[in-house]
Design a protein around this motif. Structure first.
Motif, mmCIF file in Angstrom:
data_model
loop_
_atom_site.group_PDB
_atom_site.id
_atom_site.type_symbol
_atom_site.label_atom_id
_atom_site.label_comp_id
_atom_site.label_asym_id
_atom_site.label_seq_id
_atom_site.Cartn_x
_atom_site.Cartn_y
_atom_site.Cartn_z
ATOM 1 N N ASP A 1 0.806 -1.217 0.000
ATOM 2 C CA ASP A 1 0.000 0.000 0.000
ATOM 3 C C ASP A 1 0.844 1.274 0.000
ATOM 4 N N HIS A 2 2.115 1.145 -0.345
ATOM 5 C CA HIS A 2 3.003 2.305 -0.337
ATOM 6 C C HIS A 2 3.776 2.382 -1.665
ATOM 7 N N TYR A 3 4.505 3.473 -1.841
ATOM 8 C CA TYR A 3 5.284 3.636 -3.071
ATOM 9 C C TYR A 3 6.508 4.499 -2.790
ATOM 10 N N SER A 4 7.450 4.447 -3.712
ATOM 11 C CA SER A 4 8.628 5.312 -3.654
ATOM 12 C C SER A 4 8.909 5.865 -5.047
ATOM 13 N N PRO B 1 9.683 -10.891 -0.412
ATOM 14 C CA PRO B 1 10.523 -10.843 -1.616
ATOM 15 C C PRO B 1 11.209 -9.490 -1.799
ATOM 16 N N TYR B 2 10.649 -8.440 -1.228
ATOM 17 C CA TYR B 2 11.253 -7.116 -1.374
ATOM 18 C C TYR B 2 12.525 -6.965 -0.552
ATOM 19 N N ALA B 3 12.667 -7.798 0.459
ATOM 20 C CA ALA B 3 13.843 -7.707 1.332
ATOM 21 C C ALA B 3 15.078 -8.358 0.706
ATOM 22 N N ILE B 4 14.883 -9.103 -0.386
ATOM 23 C CA ILE B 4 15.999 -9.730 -1.088
ATOM 24 C C ILE B 4 16.711 -8.671 -1.915
ATOM 25 N N ILE C 1 9.563 2.966 3.844
ATOM 26 C CA ILE C 1 9.509 1.544 3.486
ATOM 27 C C ILE C 1 10.899 0.964 3.247
ATOM 28 N N ARG C 2 11.890 1.816 3.001
ATOM 29 C CA ARG C 2 13.247 1.300 2.789
ATOM 30 C C ARG C 2 13.765 0.568 4.030
ATOM 31 N N ILE D 1 21.768 8.475 -5.496
ATOM 32 C CA ILE D 1 20.368 8.065 -5.604
ATOM 33 C C ILE D 1 19.526 8.988 -4.733
ATOM 34 N N VAL D 2 18.576 9.656 -5.346
ATOM 35 C CA VAL D 2 17.698 10.578 -4.634
ATOM 36 C C VAL D 2 16.344 9.894 -4.486
ATOM 37 N N LEU D 3 15.887 9.722 -3.249
ATOM 38 C CA LEU D 3 14.743 8.850 -2.972
ATOM 39 C C LEU D 3 13.637 9.576 -2.203
ATOM 40 N N TYR D 4 12.405 9.450 -2.710
ATOM 41 C CA TYR D 4 11.204 9.902 -2.004
ATOM 42 C C TYR D 4 10.577 8.680 -1.349
ATOM 43 N N ASP D 5 10.520 8.690 -0.010
ATOM 44 C CA ASP D 5 10.083 7.508 0.745
ATOM 45 C C ASP D 5 9.225 7.979 1.919
ATOM 46 N N LYS D 6 8.007 8.366 1.626
ATOM 47 C CA LYS D 6 7.112 8.976 2.618
ATOM 48 C C LYS D 6 6.843 8.069 3.804
ATOM 49 N N ASN D 7 6.757 6.767 3.568
ATOM 50 C CA ASN D 7 6.378 5.824 4.623
ATOM 51 C C ASN D 7 7.557 5.027 5.177
#
Length: 288
Positions: free
Chosen positions: A222-225, A255-258, A248-249, A240-246
């Motif tokens: 339910d989130h995005y970057s 599977p995303y943790a791999i 999540i990083r 790397i310039v990252l928008y990470d409102k929640n």
């Protein structure tokens, strides 16, 4: 040297400054400007080896011109050494451009090499034949280009990279607003940028910085970057310039943790440095 030679010397140095800074200026994104910038920055790194040669060469020419029967053998040997070193450096850079940015970015590098070799051979023949001639402009290029490129890389790239980062972040606000509007209307975030474009936007805003490729979007549950990159330190350091409102990083699961090299939310975990951008939810990371 004649006035026209000084004008050419000044023009070439200005051109080197421009190509070094192009990736951080507004304009359509393309790989060629990145390759050119790396070439220009390399002149301020590898080229520093040639600056002493240029100075010695200038002094040697000045000494010979005060003699009744000048002997240009010193200039001849310096010229051969310079040609070998420059050719080797240029070929390494062209190969690197082929590998990292593709044929289109690498091919333009072969043109100045071929042109430079042709002209260098003519000048070498004159030196070999000990011909009477005017001031040779080549040592002035060997001295000034590396120094100008070095100063530009050290003192101009950093403030301009700050500018380009801010510019791209500001350009992203329309995209973020569209994503949030999509969530309100559809009940979920878009699966991809193309999904957003197909339903809600005619065109997706771009960073509009020549050295920055289009925004990258990732939806996780339910989130995005959103992220984008620019290249520093002769192309060896990725920012790397990252928008990470929640955040999540720091909360990747399943599977995303791999670890995935193409997945910025994973890559920033191994960043050598992390910095605040001054914009809410935006940070930038330095990745070797």
């Amino acid at each position: 040297m004649k006035r026209i030679n000084w004008i050419k010397l000044t023009g070439i140095n200005v051109l080197f400054i421009l190509i070094i800074l192009l990736p951080f200026l507004p304009g359509p994104s393309n790989n060629l400007v990145i390759a050119l910038s790396i070439f220009g920055q390399s002149a301020g790194f590898f080229g520093l080896l040639l600056a002493p040669v240029g100075m010695i060469w200038i002094l040697a020419e000045a000494r010979e011109r005060n003699r009744e029967a000048p002997d240009w053998r010193t200039s001849y040997y310096l010229a051969i050494s310079t040609l070998v070193i420059i050719t080797a450096i240029c070929l390494i850079l062209v190969i690197a451009a082929f590998v990292n940015f593709g044929i289109i970015a690498g091919l333009p590098g072969l043109i100045p090499i071929a042109f430079g070799l042709q002209r260098a051979v003519r000048e070498l023949k004159k030196l070999r034949d000990n011909a009477q001639r005017r001031w040779n402009s080549i040592p002035f290029y060997l001295l000034t280009i590396p120094l100008i490129a070095f100063v530009s890389r050290v003192y101009l790239v950093a403030p301009l990279s700050d500018y380009s980062r801010d510019f791209a972040i500001q350009r992203s606000q329309r995209l973020i607003t569209s994503i949030e509007d999509y969530k309100i209307k559809e009940g979920q975030y878009p699966e991809s940028i193309k999904d957003l474009e197909a339903r809600h936007l005619k065109t997706i805003s771009s960073p509009f910085i020549m050295g920055i490729r289009p925004f990258r979007y990732n939806k996780i549950n339910d989130h995005y970057s959103i992220s984008f990159s620019q290249w520093l330190e002769l192309g060896s350091l990725e920012e790397i310039v990252l928008y990470d409102k929640n955040d999540i990083r720091n909360n990747l699961e399943g599977p995303y943790a791999i670890y995935d090299y193409k997945f910025d939310l994973c890559r920033v975990q191994g960043a050598s440095a992390s910095h605040d951008t001054g914009y809410d939810h935006w940070r930038y990371y330095l990745v070797d």
